[in-house]
Design an enzyme around this catalytic site. Structure first.
Site, PDB file in Angstrom:
ATOM      1  CE1 TYR A   1      -3.706  -3.147   5.156  1.00  0.00           C
ATOM      2  CE2 TYR A   1      -2.796  -0.794   4.130  1.00  0.00           C
ATOM      3  CZ  TYR A   1      -3.018  -2.586   3.789  1.00  0.00           C
ATOM      4  OH  TYR A   1      -3.390  -2.780   2.336  1.00  0.00           O
TER       5      TYR A   1
ATOM      6  CB  SER B   1      -1.278  -0.341   1.436  1.00  0.00           C
ATOM      7  OG  SER B   1      -1.398   1.383   1.453  1.00  0.00           O
TER       8      SER B   1
END
Length: 297
Positions: free
Chosen positions: A216, A161
């Protein structure tokens, strides 16, 4: 740092001649739904033998049943694997070695996040780090001896990501460490431990960690960094390691929100996983900003 944009749906290096055969073996983690399921489908439909892994046995077998109903000669197999559990990783690697013996492509797709789109809790930070960073790392280490050494260039593609980009890190000490040419596994371990310690102490908000989906983001920052270390280590040993950010994709993690579908993201991911050996880089981060567009950093 080079930035290059291209459209994988137009003639380009990603559409070069096929190099793989039915004997080419790929493992895709978290393959029972979302991007992982679409990646399995696209790799299998292109003629690769694919191992779909998932934590839930029933969902895994249902996914395999659906894929085997697809037209054509689709070769897919299901193995249970919980990447957050070292024992499960060990068991999977042992069984895979007995059944197949060699591996050409590993796509680390399995990941978790417990935040809603506009939330930023670190309540489950340990689980997120264990699943998103230590899981892929331990799986890579378990499967390393099985990667095929040949001219086809074995490859690892870590689904990551842009939230884990170094520019999201505001802590100058950690940022400098991550940018170092001498980055090591020990440095990454130090960063992860510092983050988890700051979470326990409740000081994480003031220490320069990424501000969006913090746990995350740190897990992806760690896997991106580990990918760089691996790419450097195996550059001349026939193993290429790259990362791919699929962008804001409509999956269960985003509660169905996003600018494009899992199938669209997986189409780009599959093309990256199947880059021809003579065009395959290592240590790169591919970023999907919008459907069909990828930037190589």
């Amino acid at each position: 740092m080079e930035v290059k944009e291209y459209d994988p749906f137009l003639p380009c290096p990603l559409s070069s001649a096929r190099w793989w055969t039915k004997d080419t073996v790929a493992v895709v983690t978290g393959g029972n739904k979302g991007i992982g399921f679409s990646l399995v489908r696209q790799l299998a439909e292109k003629g690769v033998t694919v191992i779909l892994t998932a934590r839930d046995v029933e969902r895994g077998y249902n996914a395999i049943k659906e894929l085997r109903n697809s037209p054509g000669d689709v070769r897919v197999h299901f193995y249970r694997l919980d990447v957050s559990d070292p024992a499960s990783i060990k068991s999977f690697a042992s069984q895979f070695e007995k059944d197949f013996g060699v591996l050409d492509i590993l796509v680390n797709n399995a990941a978790v996040s417990f935040n809603e789109i506009n939330e930023n809790s670190v309540e489950h930070a340990e689980t997120v780090i264990k699943t998103n960073y230590y899981g892929p790392k331990l799986l890579i280490q378990a499967l390393l001896p099985m990667f095929r050494r040949s001219n086809s260039a074995s490859r690892i593609l870590n689904v990551s990501s842009r939230l884990g980009s170094i520019n999201k890190m505001k802590n100058p000490r950690i940022k400098k460490m991550l940018l170092s040419e001498n980055l090591s596994e020990e440095h990454i371990e130090e960063m992860v431990n510092m983050f988890l310690e700051s979470v326990k102490k409740g000081t994480w908000k003031s220490q320069g960690w990424p501000e969006i989906w913090t746990d995350y983001a740190v897990s992806k920052l760690a896997i991106n960094a580990y990918s760089r270390v691996l790419a450097r280590r195996y550059k001349d040993r026939g193993l290429c390691v790259n990362c791919f950010c699929p962008g804001f994709t409509q999956t269960s993690m985003t509660r169905g929100k996003g600018t494009h579908t899992a199938a669209e993201a997986a189409e780009v991911g599959a093309r990256l996983a199947l880059l021809p050996p003579h065009e395959l880089p290592t240590g790169k981060f591919y970023m999907g900003f919008r459907p069909g567009i990828v930037s190589k950093l």
